[in-house]
Design a protein around this motif. Structure first.
Motif, PDB file in Angstrom:
ATOM      1  N   SER A   1      27.299 -36.189  16.609  1.00 36.68           N
ATOM      2  CA  SER A   1      27.768 -35.068  15.805  1.00 36.68           C
ATOM      3  C   SER A   1      26.704 -34.630  14.796  1.00 36.68           C
ATOM      4  N   ARG A   2      26.308 -33.373  14.853  1.00 32.25           N
ATOM      5  CA  ARG A   2      25.333 -32.728  13.964  1.00 32.25           C
ATOM      6  C   ARG A   2      23.916 -33.300  14.079  1.00 32.25           C
ATOM      7  N   VAL A   3      23.668 -34.171  15.048  1.00 34.97           N
ATOM      8  CA  VAL A   3      22.328 -34.731  15.243  1.00 34.97           C
ATOM      9  C   VAL A   3      21.365 -33.635  15.701  1.00 34.97           C
ATOM     10  N   LYS A   4      21.843 -32.712  16.529  1.00 32.23           N
ATOM     11  CA  LYS A   4      20.986 -31.614  16.982  1.00 32.23           C
ATOM     12  C   LYS A   4      20.557 -30.742  15.807  1.00 32.23           C
ATOM     13  N   ASP A   5      21.458 -30.523  14.857  1.00 34.89           N
ATOM     14  CA  ASP A   5      21.106 -29.732  13.668  1.00 34.89           C
ATOM     15  C   ASP A   5      19.983 -30.404  12.885  1.00 34.89           C
ATOM     16  N   LEU A   6      20.103 -31.716  12.694  1.00 30.84           N
ATOM     17  CA  LEU A   6      19.071 -32.470  11.978  1.00 30.84           C
ATOM     18  C   LEU A   6      17.749 -32.438  12.751  1.00 30.84           C
ATOM     19  N   SER A   7      17.802 -32.679  14.052  1.00 29.84           N
ATOM     20  CA  SER A   7      16.589 -32.668  14.878  1.00 29.84           C
ATOM     21  C   SER A   7      15.910 -31.305  14.835  1.00 29.84           C
ATOM     22  N   GLN A   8      16.701 -30.243  14.927  1.00 32.91           N
ATOM     23  CA  GLN A   8      16.128 -28.900  14.908  1.00 32.91           C
ATOM     24  C   GLN A   8      15.486 -28.601  13.558  1.00 32.91           C
ATOM     25  N   TYR A   9      16.146 -29.020  12.490  1.00 31.55           N
ATOM     26  CA  TYR A   9      15.576 -28.816  11.156  1.00 31.55           C
ATOM     27  C   TYR A   9      14.233 -29.540  11.033  1.00 31.55           C
ATOM     28  N   LEU A  10      14.184 -30.785  11.488  1.00 29.97           N
ATOM     29  CA  LEU A  10      12.938 -31.553  11.411  1.00 29.97           C
ATOM     30  C   LEU A  10      11.844 -30.925  12.268  1.00 29.97           C
TER      31      LEU A  10
END
Length: 99
Positions: A52-61
């Motif tokens: 959950s929300r890992v893709k958001d974090l990865s994309q931000y990084l």
């Protein structure tokens, strides 16, 4: 200089295991208190296990990365790596003969 006072560094806060929190309102209260800390520019609440929300974090990084050419050829093995491989081969051979 305190690390939190260095304004040149960009910081994020990442709360993991949010899927384990039973009272979500408690989690949001904690997150709200962290938002009052001026040193952090973004906040992420993720569940690594559930994704959950890992893709958001990865994309931000990924968006924050600096794109530049490699300083060294990534396909060339350095001297230190070659020494470590040699030590491992010798160690493995010795262990094979002593066991």
């Amino acid at each position: 200089m305190n690390a939190l006072t260095n304004q040149a560094q960009r910081r994020i806060s990442c709360m993991n295991k949010v899927d384990l929190v039973e009272k979500k309102e408690d989690m949001f209260k904690v997150a709200e208190e962290f938002q009052n800390i001026p040193a952090y520019e973004r906040y992420f609440m993720v569940s690594g296990l559930k994704g959950s929300r890992v893709k958001d974090l990865s994309q931000y990084l990924m968006d924050q990365t600096v794109k530049k050419p490699w300083e060294e050829d990534p396909f060339t093995m350095g001297e230190e790596a070659m020494k470590n491989i040699s030590f491992d081969v010798v160690r493995e051979s010795l262990l094979d003969h002593t066991a």
